[in-house]
Motif scaffolding. Structure first.
Motif, short mmCIF file in Angstrom:
data_model
loop_
_atom_site.label_atom_id
_atom_site.label_comp_id
_atom_site.label_asym_id
_atom_site.label_seq_id
_atom_site.Cartn_x
_atom_site.Cartn_y
_atom_site.Cartn_z
N VAL A 129 0.85 -1.20 0.00
CA VAL A 129 0.00 0.00 0.00
C VAL A 129 0.88 1.25 0.00
CG1 VAL A 129 -1.75 1.28 1.29
CG2 VAL A 129 -1.88 -1.18 1.16
N LYS A 130 1.87 1.26 0.87
CA LYS A 130 2.77 2.43 0.94
C LYS A 130 3.54 2.62 -0.37
CE LYS A 130 3.40 2.81 5.90
NZ LYS A 130 4.33 2.75 7.02
N LEU A 149 2.56 1.70 -3.36
CA LEU A 149 1.65 2.21 -4.40
C LEU A 149 1.32 3.68 -4.15
CD1 LEU A 149 -0.77 -0.86 -4.79
CD2 LEU A 149 0.96 -0.08 -6.39
N ILE A 150 1.15 4.05 -2.87
CA ILE A 150 0.90 5.48 -2.56
C ILE A 150 2.08 6.31 -3.06
CG2 ILE A 150 0.77 7.17 -0.66
CD1 ILE A 150 -1.04 5.23 0.83
N PHE A 175 1.92 6.56 -6.89
CA PHE A 175 0.89 7.50 -7.36
C PHE A 175 1.24 8.94 -6.99
CE2 PHE A 175 -1.69 3.66 -7.90
CZ PHE A 175 -2.23 3.93 -9.15
N PHE A 176 1.94 9.10 -5.86
CA PHE A 176 2.42 10.44 -5.50
C PHE A 176 3.40 10.94 -6.58
CE2 PHE A 176 5.66 13.06 -3.27
CZ PHE A 176 4.87 14.16 -3.01
N PHE A 224 7.93 4.57 3.65
CA PHE A 224 7.45 4.72 2.27
C PHE A 224 8.68 4.63 1.37
CE2 PHE A 224 3.94 6.74 4.45
CZ PHE A 224 2.84 6.47 3.65
N GLU A 245 0.94 6.73 10.48
CA GLU A 245 0.24 6.28 9.27
C GLU A 245 -1.06 7.05 9.12
OE1 GLU A 245 2.16 4.24 10.87
OE2 GLU A 245 3.40 3.65 9.16
N PHE A 291 -2.26 12.55 2.55
CA PHE A 291 -2.44 12.13 1.15
C PHE A 291 -3.89 12.22 0.70
CE2 PHE A 291 1.74 9.88 1.70
CZ PHE A 291 2.39 10.54 0.68
N CYS A 311 -6.98 7.12 -7.46
CA CYS A 311 -6.24 5.95 -6.96
C CYS A 311 -5.53 6.27 -5.65
CB CYS A 311 -5.23 5.47 -8.00
SG CYS A 311 -5.98 4.78 -9.46
N LEU A 312 -4.92 7.45 -5.60
CA LEU A 312 -4.20 7.86 -4.39
C LEU A 312 -5.17 7.98 -3.21
CD1 LEU A 312 -1.40 8.76 -3.30
CD2 LEU A 312 -2.00 11.09 -3.85
N LEU A 339 -6.09 4.40 -2.01
CA LEU A 339 -4.96 3.79 -1.31
C LEU A 339 -4.73 4.44 0.05
CD1 LEU A 339 -2.59 3.42 -4.36
CD2 LEU A 339 -3.36 1.53 -2.94
N SER A 340 -4.91 5.77 0.12
CA SER A 340 -4.73 6.48 1.39
C SER A 340 -5.80 6.06 2.39
CB SER A 340 -4.78 7.99 1.18
OG SER A 340 -3.85 8.37 0.22
N VAL A 357 -7.14 3.08 2.48
CA VAL A 357 -6.69 1.76 2.96
C VAL A 357 -5.63 1.93 4.05
CG1 VAL A 357 -5.55 -0.39 2.27
CG2 VAL A 357 -7.21 0.66 0.74
N LEU A 358 -4.70 2.85 3.81
CA LEU A 358 -3.64 3.10 4.80
C LEU A 358 -4.23 3.65 6.10
CD1 LEU A 358 -0.50 3.02 5.12
CD2 LEU A 358 -0.50 5.43 4.56
N GLN A 371 -5.65 0.81 7.96
CA GLN A 371 -4.54 0.05 8.54
C GLN A 371 -3.96 0.76 9.75
OE1 GLN A 371 -1.63 -0.67 5.47
NE2 GLN A 371 -2.72 -2.44 4.66
#
Lengths: 500, 153
Positions: free
Chosen positions: A163-164, A166-167, A170-171, A428, B5, B12, B45-46, B49-50, B52-53, B56
């Motif tokens: 996940v990190k 992919l973040i 995308f960043f 990350f 996190e 993000f 997408c970001l 994903l953020s 999901v993070l 978590q």
């Protein structure tokens, strides 16, 4: 034989001197824990920017190959891999060094690295032109699919958290969207600031993310460790009998490393550990591995240096990086004005031949320099951090400044240095950011071109069998990364180790 | 996984939402690729994903022990050093164009060496002057790259 022209070019005194400086600089950079081949290439780039393109790329190749070998020096002497790909060398290199055989370990690492590099360069010379010839059939939709495949490398370089990773990727893609849109020329997210209209300059972004963030990390580690080695370095060359015993392992590991290097998303670390495991599996005395078996040095060193030629195959022929270092190389080539891909082989064969000749000669230089200066290069490990890193930080700012003579570029480097540091401290990985920044604009450009040709019909992206093939392997690559994420992380790096 | 996190995922999420909203200012494009498509896809997408993070992080924060508090004092010293380094670098990038490379660089290297805990004054002075000279020769003479110079007017 067009490659002879490449040799004639590289062997001109001035060009050869630049290659020599690149290899020597690479060995030094690789030997210093904290600096990697990527950092070396980024720091060298501002200096070679104004040179002729072939000379610049030859010097960068020298730096690439030299740094991959240099990592073994600190791995053997200090038990700290100078580069991530030298991690497997520590397993037997350091025990050998403790037994008083540091010279022999470095000697074998040198021979194995040079042999691996030479074999992989021959593979590069034979494979890359064929692949490039095939890739000439690609249109924009196939290139877009290829870039999507290139971007899936983000998943495989994500490290512990997908996940990190992919973040971060995308960043990086978002960072790349700042500035003029490649299709319409519209200035995105520029807020009427002239500097932002051109987007974030690539080199300062790379300098910040890789080099300045590393200096902040070193600043945090001040007083934690002192790099010292006390071992005497003598009896460098192995006997003929021993060399004969090592040769099959070196050759097998070189081919294995080349093959691993060709597969995008792998790289030297995976290759060296695989080669180490194979050498152990085929050994008559597997129990001696980890206690100072010289084969445990030869196999990973041959493998990690052979990924250099392997990783250059997709880079040169298709324009997609094989790993993090080649992603940086791709950025470097684009900055110099060379666009890797099949057209490079057709339009600038002289540059391709210079790269081939340069890489072969770089590995010969590794052999000569490694053996003749075996006592000299380890001296760099005695340089205190308090001298080394302030000078490198200055070099970073000068490098950022020199490309456009711009204070803005230095500020970008500093800002991305802080961003890179924060990201790395919070696990990350920064390699996906770099892949996003480099591959994002290329992917968007190809997508735009494909849609213009198809008059805005999006189904064009899924009509070509080649494009569908790339989408399929992209999906497989992602699924494999997901599977690896959920399986046990036995090979996760130790705390405080590399997080590129 | 924990509080960091959560903070970073919120950061993000804000970034991705801001980018997505900003794309509505872009001009409409009927043929080929609109300039908003790529940023919208990437920011969406970001955002996912953020999220999901964030989830978590929320589940991970409960497991976070209080052992980390001991480390906090040490981290503060480093934080101060890093802030000083950033400020030093910021001023270096500003004054470089005004006073030139030769004048601005030795104090910058000396300051950085102090932050790296170097205490020998003779070494600090020598390294900062020698390194400046070496870098000048490398850039200006060997590679012929112009460096900022002091200009009175």
């Amino acid at each position: 034989m067009a490659i002879i022209q490449g040799f004639l070019y590289v062997l001109q005194p001035l060009h050869f001197m630049f290659l020599f400086l690149g290899v020597a600089g690479g060995i030094i950079v690789g030997a210093i824990p904290g600096l990697t081949a990527s950092v070396g290439i980024i720091l060298l780039l501002p200096l070679v920017y104004q040179l002729d393109a072939s000379t610049a790329i030859v010097m960068l190749c020298g730096m690439f190959c030299g740094a991959m070998y240099g990592g073994s020096i600190s791995a053997i002497l200090l038990s700290i891999p100078g580069t991530p790909s030298a991690a497997a060398t520590v397993l037997d290199g350091y025990p050998l060094s403790q037994k008083g055989e540091a010279g022999k370990a470095i000697g074998v690492a040198t021979i194995a690295s040079a042999t691996g590099g030479i074999i992989s360069t021959f593979c590069l010379i034979f494979i890359a032109p064929q692949l490039a010839r095939f890739a000439l059939k690609f249109g924009p939709e196939e290139y877009f699919a290829l870039m999507i495949f290139g971007l899936t490398i983000i998943a495989s370089v994500s490290g512990k958290s997908l996940v990190k990773g992919l973040i971060a990727g995308f960043f990086g893609l978002l960072v790349a969207t700042v500035g003029l849109d490649p299709v319409t020329g519209y200035a995105r997210f520029s807020f009427n600031i002239p500097n932002l209209m051109a987007g974030f300059p690539l080199l300062p972004v790379l300098i910040g993310l890789f080099a300045i963030s590393q200096i902040f990390i070193q600043l945090e580690a001040v007083g934690e460790k002192i790099r010292h080695y006390k071992q005497k370095i003598n009896k460098v060359l192995p006997s003929f009998k021993e060399l004969k015993r090592l040769l099959p392992t070196i050759i097998a590991s070189s081919f294995l490393g080349t093959f691993i290097g060709i597969i995008p998303g792998t790289g030297g670390t995976i290759a060296s550990f695989l080669a180490y495991n194979e050498a152990k599996r085929w050994s008559k005395d597997p129990d001696s591995f980890g206690k100072g078996n010289i084969l445990g040095v030869a196999a990973p060193e041959a493998a990690n240096n052979s990924t250099t030629g392997g990783a250059m195959v997709p880079l040169l022929s298709l324009g997609i990086p094989g790993d993090v270092v080649t992603a940086v190389m791709l950025g470097a080539l684009l900055l110099i004005g060379i666009k890797p891909g099949p057209f490079l082989f057709r339009e600038h064969p002289e540059i391709v031949n210079s790269i081939f000749a340069g890489m072969l000669l770089a590995n010969v230089l590794i052999l000569l320099l490694g053996i003749l200066s075996v006592r000299l290069f380890p001296q760099v490990l005695r340089t205190p951090d308090a001298i080394l890193f302030p000078v490198i930080l200055t070099l970073c700012f000068l490098g950022a400044f020199s490309l456009n003579n711009s204070v803005y570029d230095m500020s970008v480097a500093l800002i991305f240095g802080v961003i890179g540091y924060i990201m790395r401290k919070n696990s990350f990985p920064i390699a996906p950011v770099v892949l996003g920044v480099i591959l994002g604009p290329i992917a968007e450009d190809e997508l735009g071109r494909a849609l213009i040709i198809a008059h805005g019909d999006w189904t064009v992206l899924f009509q070509s069998p080649i494009a569908i093939f790339f989408y399929a392997i992209s999906l497989l690559s992602l699924l494999y990364s997901l599977k690896m994420q959920f399986s046990t992380c036995c090979c996760s790096p130790k705390k405080g180790s590399w997080n590129y | 996984m924990g509080k960091k996190e959560i903070l970073l995922s919120i950061f993000f999420i804000i970034i991705s939402m801001t980018i997505y909203v900003l794309t509505y200012q872009f001009p409409k494009q009927t043929v080929a690729l609109s300039p908003k498509v790529f940023p919208q896809f990437v920011s969406a997408c970001l955002f996912i994903l953020s999220l999901v993070l964030l989830i978590q992080g929320i589940t991970g924060v409960k497991k976070e022990s209080e052992q980390k508090k001991v480390k906090l004092a040490l981290n503060n010293i480093f934080l101060l050093k890093m802030l000083t380094m950033i400020i030093l670098a910021f001023f270096y990038t500003r004054i470089l164009m005004i006073v030139g490379f030769v004048v601005a660089t030795p104090p910058f290297i000396a300051g950085s060496m102090l932050l790296f805990n170097e205490k020998k004054w003779f070494l600090i002075v020598t390294v900062s002057i020698v390194a400046t000279a070496v870098l000048y020769i490398l850039f200006r003479i060997v590679f012929k790259i112009p460096l900022p110079r002091f200009n009175l007017f």
